[in-house]
Design a protein around this motif. Structure first.
Motif, PDB file in Angstrom:
ATOM      1  N   UNK A  75       0.832  -1.206   0.000  1.00 57.15           N
ATOM      2  CA  UNK A  75       0.000   0.000   0.000  1.00 57.15           C
ATOM      3  C   UNK A  75       0.864   1.253   0.000  1.00 57.15           C
ATOM      4  N   UNK A  76       1.936   1.229   0.772  1.00 53.16           N
ATOM      5  CA  UNK A  76       2.811   2.396   0.864  1.00 53.16           C
ATOM      6  C   UNK A  76       3.377   2.774  -0.498  1.00 53.16           C
ATOM      7  N   UNK A  77       3.846   1.798  -1.263  1.00 53.97           N
ATOM      8  CA  UNK A  77       4.409   2.079  -2.582  1.00 53.97           C
ATOM      9  C   UNK A  77       3.310   2.473  -3.560  1.00 53.97           C
ATOM     10  N   UNK A  78       2.171   1.798  -3.480  1.00 57.17           N
ATOM     11  CA  UNK A  78       1.061   2.115  -4.399  1.00 57.17           C
ATOM     12  C   UNK A  78       0.606   3.557  -4.217  1.00 57.17           C
ATOM     13  N   UNK A  79       0.435   4.001  -2.970  1.00 59.60           N
ATOM     14  CA  UNK A  79       0.007   5.365  -2.727  1.00 59.60           C
ATOM     15  C   UNK A  79       1.083   6.374  -3.105  1.00 59.60           C
ATOM     16  N   UNK A  80       2.335   6.029  -2.851  1.00 59.46           N
ATOM     17  CA  UNK A  80       3.424   6.941  -3.225  1.00 59.46           C
ATOM     18  C   UNK A  80       3.419   7.197  -4.722  1.00 59.46           C
ATOM     19  N   UNK A 129       1.728  -4.285  11.043  1.00 67.70           N
ATOM     20  CA  UNK A 129       0.497  -3.774  10.457  1.00 67.70           C
ATOM     21  C   UNK A 129      -0.735  -4.484  10.984  1.00 67.70           C
ATOM     22  N   UNK A 130      -1.874  -3.864  10.784  1.00 68.94           N
ATOM     23  CA  UNK A 130      -3.165  -4.458  11.121  1.00 68.94           C
ATOM     24  C   UNK A 130      -4.170  -3.990  10.083  1.00 68.94           C
ATOM     25  N   UNK A 131      -5.279  -4.701   9.984  1.00 68.26           N
ATOM     26  CA  UNK A 131      -6.351  -4.297   9.084  1.00 68.26           C
ATOM     27  C   UNK A 131      -7.387  -3.495   9.867  1.00 68.26           C
ATOM     28  N   UNK A 132      -7.594  -2.259   9.445  1.00 67.13           N
ATOM     29  CA  UNK A 132      -8.515  -1.382  10.147  1.00 67.13           C
ATOM     30  C   UNK A 132      -9.954  -1.848   9.953  1.00 67.13           C
ATOM     31  N   UNK A 133     -10.725  -1.773  11.018  1.00 67.63           N
ATOM     32  CA  UNK A 133     -12.138  -2.114  10.933  1.00 67.63           C
ATOM     33  C   UNK A 133     -12.926  -1.064  10.162  1.00 67.63           C
ATOM     34  N   UNK A 134     -12.351   0.118   9.973  1.00 68.39           N
ATOM     35  CA  UNK A 134     -13.072   1.175   9.260  1.00 68.39           C
ATOM     36  C   UNK A 134     -13.276   0.809   7.797  1.00 68.39           C
ATOM     37  N   UNK A 135     -12.198   0.368   7.135  1.00 67.75           N
ATOM     38  CA  UNK A 135     -12.263   0.147   5.688  1.00 67.75           C
ATOM     39  C   UNK A 135     -11.449  -1.057   5.226  1.00 67.75           C
ATOM     40  N   UNK A 136     -11.006  -1.886   6.157  1.00 71.08           N
ATOM     41  CA  UNK A 136     -10.186  -3.077   5.864  1.00 71.08           C
ATOM     42  C   UNK A 136      -8.807  -2.745   5.315  1.00 71.08           C
ATOM     43  N   UNK A 513      -9.879  11.823  -1.568  1.00 70.52           N
ATOM     44  CA  UNK A 513      -9.448  12.472  -0.320  1.00 70.52           C
ATOM     45  C   UNK A 513      -9.263  11.443   0.788  1.00 70.52           C
ATOM     46  N   UNK A 514     -10.118  10.450   0.857  1.00 69.12           N
ATOM     47  CA  UNK A 514      -9.959   9.410   1.868  1.00 69.12           C
ATOM     48  C   UNK A 514      -8.622   8.683   1.669  1.00 69.12           C
ATOM     49  N   UNK A 515      -8.287   8.390   0.416  1.00 67.88           N
ATOM     50  CA  UNK A 515      -7.000   7.730   0.159  1.00 67.88           C
ATOM     51  C   UNK A 515      -5.836   8.650   0.487  1.00 67.88           C
ATOM     52  N   UNK A 520      -6.539   5.096   3.124  1.00 64.04           N
ATOM     53  CA  UNK A 520      -7.245   3.834   3.001  1.00 64.04           C
ATOM     54  C   UNK A 520      -8.133   3.840   1.769  1.00 64.04           C
ATOM     55  N   UNK A 521      -8.441   2.655   1.265  1.00 57.36           N
ATOM     56  CA  UNK A 521      -9.380   2.504   0.156  1.00 57.36           C
ATOM     57  C   UNK A 521     -10.757   2.223   0.750  1.00 57.36           C
ATOM     58  N   UNK A 522     -11.661   3.183   0.614  1.00 53.24           N
ATOM     59  CA  UNK A 522     -12.990   3.021   1.183  1.00 53.24           C
ATOM     60  C   UNK A 522     -13.708   1.833   0.548  1.00 53.24           C
ATOM     61  N   UNK A 523     -14.573   1.190   1.311  1.00 55.07           N
ATOM     62  CA  UNK A 523     -15.436   0.142   0.767  1.00 55.07           C
ATOM     63  C   UNK A 523     -16.467   0.808  -0.136  1.00 55.07           C
ATOM     64  N   UNK A 524     -16.654   0.280  -1.334  1.00 56.23           N
ATOM     65  CA  UNK A 524     -17.526   0.923  -2.326  1.00 56.23           C
ATOM     66  C   UNK A 524     -18.449  -0.115  -2.949  1.00 56.23           C
ATOM     67  N   UNK A 525     -19.716   0.237  -3.089  1.00 53.95           N
ATOM     68  CA  UNK A 525     -20.692  -0.565  -3.828  1.00 53.95           C
ATOM     69  C   UNK A 525     -21.533   0.370  -4.681  1.00 53.95           C
ATOM     70  N   UNK A 526     -22.108  -0.167  -5.740  1.00 58.89           N
ATOM     71  CA  UNK A 526     -23.207   0.526  -6.407  1.00 58.89           C
ATOM     72  C   UNK A 526     -24.489   0.231  -5.638  1.00 58.89           C
ATOM     73  N   UNK A 527     -25.460   1.096  -5.799  1.00 62.93           N
ATOM     74  CA  UNK A 527     -26.676   1.002  -4.991  1.00 62.93           C
ATOM     75  C   UNK A 527     -27.352  -0.359  -5.120  1.00 62.93           C
TER      76      UNK A 527
END
Length: 674
Positions: A75-80, A129-136, A513-515, A520-527
């Motif tokens: 994730x660190x390299x991907x975001x960089x 590291x750990x996986x956040x409960x907010x957005x995995x 902005x969240x990223x 973090x990558x927010x959880x996303x679905x279509x309606x």
């Protein structure tokens, strides 16, 4: 400021000091800042290829219990790469960092395949590291384990200090993780026989919002790994970290054996020198009550507090302001002053501070105190040890509880202010204590094998039917992004309207902005992909209009009302092609959009958040003191005014719902709402 070394902020640069206009000295116009160097296209392409290879290999260990220890590097390299986080002295510096991180990820993946985690063994500096409960999302943190420390299962539990780093605009994932991975030197604080935890805090948000959650989640992950004594945990920090120690310390005062605050702001208005003619809207001023530490001062009566300021540091004013507030509550914590120091520690005073904290940690916190004090402005922070405010008479107004447990009489006396409901939970005992709240004895108690629970409600207030604001479901809109949430996007094609264009653009803006800020990558679905389990697990942040988002249509369908719990969302909001009706006010739907948070009609323990992400925006990043909620429970925007770095549109109206999540009629509002 680099989080590599405890108190690395001993540098002479006063990074957290306010410049003219309120910006911190480190602010470069954006978070993360624009790149200062640019690696060659060949280097970037090579990194992209390697990142893809290691990411594909990671899939084979994704379900391992320690998978986050490897994914934090990816994730660190991907975001960089996504956000061009290149800040080295020359273009090769950050390419080298990214290569080191990918090598480490690849090595850990191979070891995880063998169910081996040697990076956890032994003493020294570690990055985990750990996986956040907010957005995995995988979130990193560092730990320092002294050589003499004996820890682990079947061993005595050990103490821990949590160190909150100062502001560092360029300390994004890649730089934080690399610095902790390569760290050789121990920090300035070296408490004997103690683990030191370095949360990432989701980057640069003043340890608020998801940054606050990150501290608690990193703490819990470390406890599970290292057999930490939960009664011997201290929280400390300097500069932005000092602000975090003030706020997290005061809001969760029952969690710590000691709080140490080094510099750091404690409020908005005084710190920002906001004069009466520059005050923001009334509701934003009320929302300062979420984080302003003076509003939670009495909580600090529950825990040892050790303060520090440099003699010449402008931020000394914040500590002295808090000491004035605490003095009125009868608390007089030590305030160490570094002679001749600006925004840094004096080395001799540092030793005195360490001795004070070590003494408090050795004693440990009392998990079942006979005296406790609770002060809050919001049900989001409504617990202290064995007592919880379950309801407030008036939201965003000072609420207090003082409780004294006389063990000889086996009696607990509780006094309240602005409280409508209380819960008291105590370990099961053969003889239950007598409990009086504001002079009235509570007669009903529920008990199981472990816990006895008393519930008190102010009889002068008529019992409300249906839903009420309660802890963890009390607003404002930003509150839904401190715990698990899901972004729900339109499932219909764009319809070309101004509001639909705005909603799609703002949803994209929030996801980026969240990223970029919350990492973090927010959880996303279509309606049309959202299911019942999603609603049970997550707050639902829904974007669009009734024409473009089928979930919005479902929420507004009165046939879906659950009358048994008085779910009046559909009665509250009407939205068609001509008009938006919210409560007793109306706006044209051609260029206006409603934003709000409300209990989800399909899961009353979760929010539905309509057309809103974080309400503080890029301009507020110039100082962490401004990264606070800007809008209350609901607002209506005119989207014909284009979004800016301050607002998503022109605010036409905004307000809170009452304690039963009902509309406050305009005629009932005080003058401040006019």
């Amino acid at each position: 400021m680099k989080p590599l070394i405890l108190f690395a902020l001993l540098s002479t640069v006063a990074q957290a000091q306010l410049q003219t206009g309120g910006a911190t000295a480190s602010f470069r116009g954006a978070l993360p800042p624009n790149a200062t160097t640019q690696p060659s296209n060949e280097s970037v392409q090579s990194l992209q290829v390697r990142l893809g290879e290691v990411t594909r290999e990671f899939v084979t260990v994704k379900t391992h219990r320690r998978a986050a220890d490897a994914e934090i590097f990816l994730k660190a390299v991907r975001y960089a790469m996504e956000f061009q986080e290149w800040y080295g002295k020359n273009p090769d510096d950050d390419v080298r960092k990214a290569t080191v991180l990918l090598d480490e990820a690849a090595s850990r993946i191979q070891l995880l395949k063998k169910d081996q985690t040697p990076w956890m063994d032994g003493s020294g500096q570690k990055i985990l590291g750990f996986y956040s409960k907010i957005d995995d999302s995988p979130q990193p943190y560092g730990v320092e384990l002294p050589k003499e420390l004996v820890f682990g299962p079947q061993k005595p539990s050990v103490p821990m200090w949590i160190w909150l780093h100062g502001r560092g605009d360029t300390d994004t994932d890649m730089h934080f993780v690399f610095n902790r991975l390569q760290a050789k030197k121990q920090g300035q604080f070296q408490p004997a026989g103690t683990i030191v935890l370095h949360p990432f805090g989701r980057y640069c948000n003043g340890w608020k919002s998801a940054g606050e959650t990150d501290v608690l989640e990193a703490r819990d992950d470390a406890i599970s790994r290292f057999n930490i004594d939960s009664n011997r945990i201290a929280i400390a920090g300097f500069s932005m970290g000092g602000a975090g120690a003030w706020h997290i310390g005061a809001h969760f005062a029952d969690q710590w054996a000691c709080i140490h605050t080094g510099a750091g702001f404690v409020d908005v208005q005084r710190y920002q020198k906001v004069t009466q003619d520059k005050l923001p809207p009334w509701y934003e001023q009320k929302l300062w009550g979420v984080y302003d530490v003076p509003n939670y001062a009495r909580n600090l009566l529950n825990v040892p507090l050790v303060c520090y300021s440099g003699e010449l540091d402008p931020q000394r004013d914040s500590a002295e302001y808090m000491l004035e507030v605490l003095d009125k509550e009868g608390l007089h914590p030590p305030h160490f002053i570094g002679p001749g120091m600006g925004h840094k520690y004096h080395p001799d005073v540092l030793k005195e501070i360490q001795a004070q904290i070590e003494k408090a940690v050795a004693k440990g916190r009392d998990p079942l105190p006979t005296k406790l004090f609770l002060q809050t402005r919001t049900l989001a922070y409504s617990s202290m040890h064995w007592l919880q405010i379950a309801g407030m008479k008036e939201q965003w107004v000072d609420a207090r509880v003082d409780a004294v447990w006389d063990e000889k009489k086996n009696e607990i006396l509780v006094n309240t202010k602005n409280v409508s409901q209380l819960n008291i939970r105590l370990p099961r005992a053969e003889t239950l204590p007598k409990i009086k709240v504001d002079g009235t004895e509570i007669n009903s108690v529920q008990a199981n094998e472990q816990v006895s629970t008393w519930h008190w409600q102010d009889k002068s207030i008529s019992s409300a039917t249906g839903i009420s604001k309660k802890p963890m479901l009390q607003g404002p809109m930003d509150d839904g992004f401190k715990s698990r949430f899901m972004v729900v996007l339109p499932d219909a094609l764009p319809d070309g309207t101004a509001v639909d264009k705005w909603a799609r653009a703002e949803a994209d803006h929030f996801l980026v902005r969240w990223r970029s800020l919350m990492r973090g990558d927010a959880l996303v679905r279509k309606a049309n992909e959202v299911n019942e389990q999603d609603m049970q697990d997550c707050h639902i942040a829904v974007w669009g209009t009734p024409n473009t988002n089928s979930l919005i249509r479902k929420l507004l369908d009165r046939t879906n009302l659950n009358e048994s719990v008085d779910m009046n969302f559909a009665n509250l909001l009407t939205w068609n092609d001509q008009v938006i009706t919210l409560g007793n006010q109306r706006w044209p739907s051609s260029h206006c959009v409603p934003m709000l948070c409300y209990p989800n009609p399909f899961c009353a323990d979760r929010y539905v958040i309509l057309n809103s992400g974080l309400t503080f925006r890029e301009a507020h990043d110039k100082t962490n003191s401004l990264q606070n909620p800007k809008l209350p429970d609901w607002a209506v925007l005119d989207v014909s005014a284009p979004p800016t770095s301050l607002t998503a549109g022109k605010v036409l109206a905004a307000d809170f719902f009452d304690s039963q999540w009902k509309w406050i009629p305009r005629a009932m509002h005080p003058n401040e709402r006019e």
